[in-house]
Design an enzyme around this catalytic site. Structure first.
Site, PDB file in Angstrom:
ATOM      1  N   ASP A  24      17.168  28.331 104.407  1.00  0.00           N
ATOM      2  CA  ASP A  24      17.302  29.758 104.194  1.00  0.00           C
ATOM      3  C   ASP A  24      15.928  30.387 103.941  1.00  0.00           C
ATOM      4  O   ASP A  24      15.577  31.428 104.512  1.00  0.00           O
ATOM      5  CB  ASP A  24      18.235  30.010 103.005  1.00  0.00           C
ATOM      6  CG  ASP A  24      18.321  31.475 102.624  1.00  0.00           C
ATOM      7  OD1 ASP A  24      18.855  32.264 103.426  1.00  0.00           O
ATOM      8  OD2 ASP A  24      17.842  31.827 101.537  1.00  0.00           O
ATOM      9  N   GLU A  78      21.142  26.871 108.980  1.00  0.00           N
ATOM     10  CA  GLU A  78      20.074  26.881 107.978  1.00  0.00           C
ATOM     11  C   GLU A  78      19.669  25.467 107.582  1.00  0.00           C
ATOM     12  O   GLU A  78      18.482  25.183 107.389  1.00  0.00           O
ATOM     13  CB  GLU A  78      20.525  27.660 106.743  1.00  0.00           C
ATOM     14  CG  GLU A  78      20.633  29.161 106.985  1.00  0.00           C
ATOM     15  CD  GLU A  78      21.033  29.927 105.742  1.00  0.00           C
ATOM     16  OE1 GLU A  78      20.585  31.075 105.583  1.00  0.00           O
ATOM     17  OE2 GLU A  78      21.804  29.382 104.921  1.00  0.00           O
TER      18      GLU A  78
END
Length: 254
Positions: A69, A141
């Site tokens: 992320d 992610e």
């Protein structure tokens, strides 16, 4: 070394051969080859799979998701900073948020076929987990996090240039930005010329029509845009016009 992560790394060697072959195919297709393949396997391991194979000491992908992320935000931020010199901090933040939000990550994940490779528990599999948006976004992610650990930003940037950045450059996320207002502000700062948006072409059947719009400043073409609606085409034309004015300014033409 953390003993849990060490055990997890060794545990992935016991994955079924069919699974290992699938991941080899994925690397071949993406033209990305992990030095530490356990990182790749870990990125696609859902907590439900870990729970159903407790004796194997697998580790799930949640930590890699956390890292990915941050890496994704950094990569996108750097790209936007370099390619959108006329955007304010607020506009950059708004555009970045649209790029890294869950719906966008799901689309990236689906386009790459990541759902096929996720290691799921039987219960999660039976309830459609492989198609669950949050799960697909998390895997995207986690993959970025794994690739970052394995090869650094030197590998992340080319990956984003292939998967994410082209969608920014063709205006997929332009709906979140009011480029027309921004263009008007820029024009008012440099001169008081007249901006006009003109539809120059309509493409496709009535149920899937697309519009081609050109934006003109004092009857000089500045940018052209394509969109599913007149409004979308105008926004895209304005975005291209902003880029054109930025280039002219950099070259000293205005």
């Amino acid at each position: 070394m953390n003993s849990k992560r060490s055990k997890g790394k060794n545990a992935f060697a016991s994955l079924p051969q069919e699974v290992l072959t699938n991941f080899d195919e994925l690397q071949q297709r993406l033209d990305i080859h992990f030095k530490n393949k356990s990182l790749l396997y870990n990125a696609f391991t859902h907590s439900s799979y870990v729970n159903e194979h407790r004796r194997k000491n697998f580790t799930d992908n949640e930590r890699l998701e956390f890292l990915g992320d941050a890496v994704l935000e950094l990569g996108v931020s750097k790209y936007l900073y370099s390619t959108e010199p006329n955007m304010t901090e607020g506009e950059l933040t708004k555009l970045r948020a649209a790029i890294v939000c869950e719906p966008s990550l799901v689309k990236f994940s689906v386009e790459l076929g990541f759902g096929h490779y996720i290691l799921l528990g039987k219960g999660e599999e039976q309830t459609g987990g492989r198609l669950r948006p949050a799960l697909l976004a998390d895997v995207f992610e986690a993959f970025i996090g794994a690739l970052y650990i394995d090869q650094g930003m030197e590998a992340i940037t080319p990956f984003l240039e292939t998967v994410v950045f082209p969608k920014i450059s063709v205006g997929v996320f332009s709906h979140v930005m009011d480029y027309k207002s921004r263009l008007q502000e820029i024009v008012q700062q440099t001169n008081n010329g007249l901006l006009q948006y003109v539809i120059i072409e309509e493409k496709g059947p009535a149920h899937a029509k697309k519009f081609v719009t050109v934006v003109r400043l004092d009857n000089r073409d500045l940018g052209t845009g394509l969109g599913k609606s007149k409004k979308e085409a105008e926004q895209e034309a304005a975005r291209h016009a902003i880029q054109e004015l930025s280039t002219r300014q950099a070259e000293g033409e205005i």
